[in-house]
Scaffold this active site. Sequence first.
Site, PDB file in Angstrom:
ATOM      1  N   LYS A 107      50.482  32.630  39.742  1.00 46.13           N
ATOM      2  CA  LYS A 107      49.504  33.122  41.066  1.00 46.13           C
ATOM      3  C   LYS A 107      48.396  33.960  40.270  1.00 46.13           C
ATOM      4  O   LYS A 107      47.149  33.861  40.536  1.00 46.13           O
ATOM      5  CB  LYS A 107      50.357  33.941  41.984  1.00 46.13           C
ATOM      6  CG  LYS A 107      49.286  34.410  43.120  1.00 46.13           C
ATOM      7  CD  LYS A 107      48.384  33.121  43.699  1.00 46.13           C
ATOM      8  CE  LYS A 107      47.629  33.682  44.695  1.00 46.13           C
ATOM      9  NZ  LYS A 107      46.895  32.426  45.269  1.00 46.13           N
ATOM     10  N   SER A 157      25.383  24.182  30.411  1.00 48.05           N
ATOM     11  CA  SER A 157      26.596  24.233  31.074  1.00 48.05           C
ATOM     12  C   SER A 157      26.575  23.615  32.383  1.00 48.05           C
ATOM     13  O   SER A 157      26.234  22.322  32.616  1.00 48.05           O
ATOM     14  CB  SER A 157      26.820  25.667  31.053  1.00 48.05           C
ATOM     15  OG  SER A 157      28.243  25.964  31.629  1.00 48.05           O
TER      16      SER A 157
END
Length: 356
Positions: free
Chosen positions: A236, A184
Amino acid sequence: MEFLADYGMFLAKAVTIVVAFAIVLALIVSSKQRGRGSDKGHIEVTKLNDTYDEYSDIIKAEVLDSAAIKLEQKLKKKKEKLLQKDKKREQKNADSKAIEEAANTPKRLFVLNFDGDIKASANGSLREEITAILGVATERDEVVVKLESGGGMVHSYGLAASQLTRITERNIPLTVCVDKVAASGGYMMACVADKIVAAPFAVLGSIGVVAQLPNFHRLLKKNDIDYEMFTAGEYKRTVTMFGENTEKGREKFTDDLEQTHVLFKAFVGEHRPAVDVDKVATGEIWYGSKALEMQLIDHIQTSDGYLWSQYPDTDIFAVEFTHKKSLPERLGIAAESSVDRLFSRWITRMQPKRWF
């Protein structure tokens, strides 16, 4: 017995006073150093050639007879004399002296260690080490990063990869060695290198993005506990641990993950053009030998094997930025390490294991 008891009490008091005085003195010194800014740390450089030479001398002293050792020492002295003669011959030409010395300077190899956690906390040290190396390294030299990381936060590992890019931007050869795992975010860092070297059973790949979090909304609702969150901006906050998640919020969060994955794939494709990105960017991992077939790496070898292959023709330097820690920090780190070891031991026992 009364005398021994009195003496023991006196000794205990004396030791207590000395220890208390030492702690106070250490705190004062630490405070002064912090005021001068010296607690930031410093660069330590170790020439690994000297370590290799010492190991070789120890083994030779045990396995070779005295005649063989004398012969080797004689040949070594003869070689040194020839080198001295060559230097004298080079000094005769004063105009080309600087050019000749530069041409005859051995290649230098700078070794860094990056042991990455989920936050890529070693980023600060990596930045200082690379800055120090870039002050002296040339295109004839090489930087080797011994990398171990299973990945972590996207922005943290993106920054770590960008730090390594500073090396390649200066046209200084960069090699990443992976002995255990570069997955990763760890592989994001590794793919920046000009060459990736991995051990046969090192874990590589995991080119994907993952996010997970618990949701306690039903538990709070069951206990008549309200959770209120106020935001400005439609997205948000898309998903939350305590509020009720909506399908729209989940879709937006998943879309953000997909966009991050697209950036990750583009980054790998840019730095490893020979790799079939769509084939490897499935989140899967591969062991070293298979990773070589997938062109995720360039060579099968341990980091020790790679460094040894450069010796003795190359001057090898281990570079490490050491943080200066205060006494309270050192005591806290010792306690934290003990807790971490205990926690890691239990986590390891509970995890499923793969046997082969």
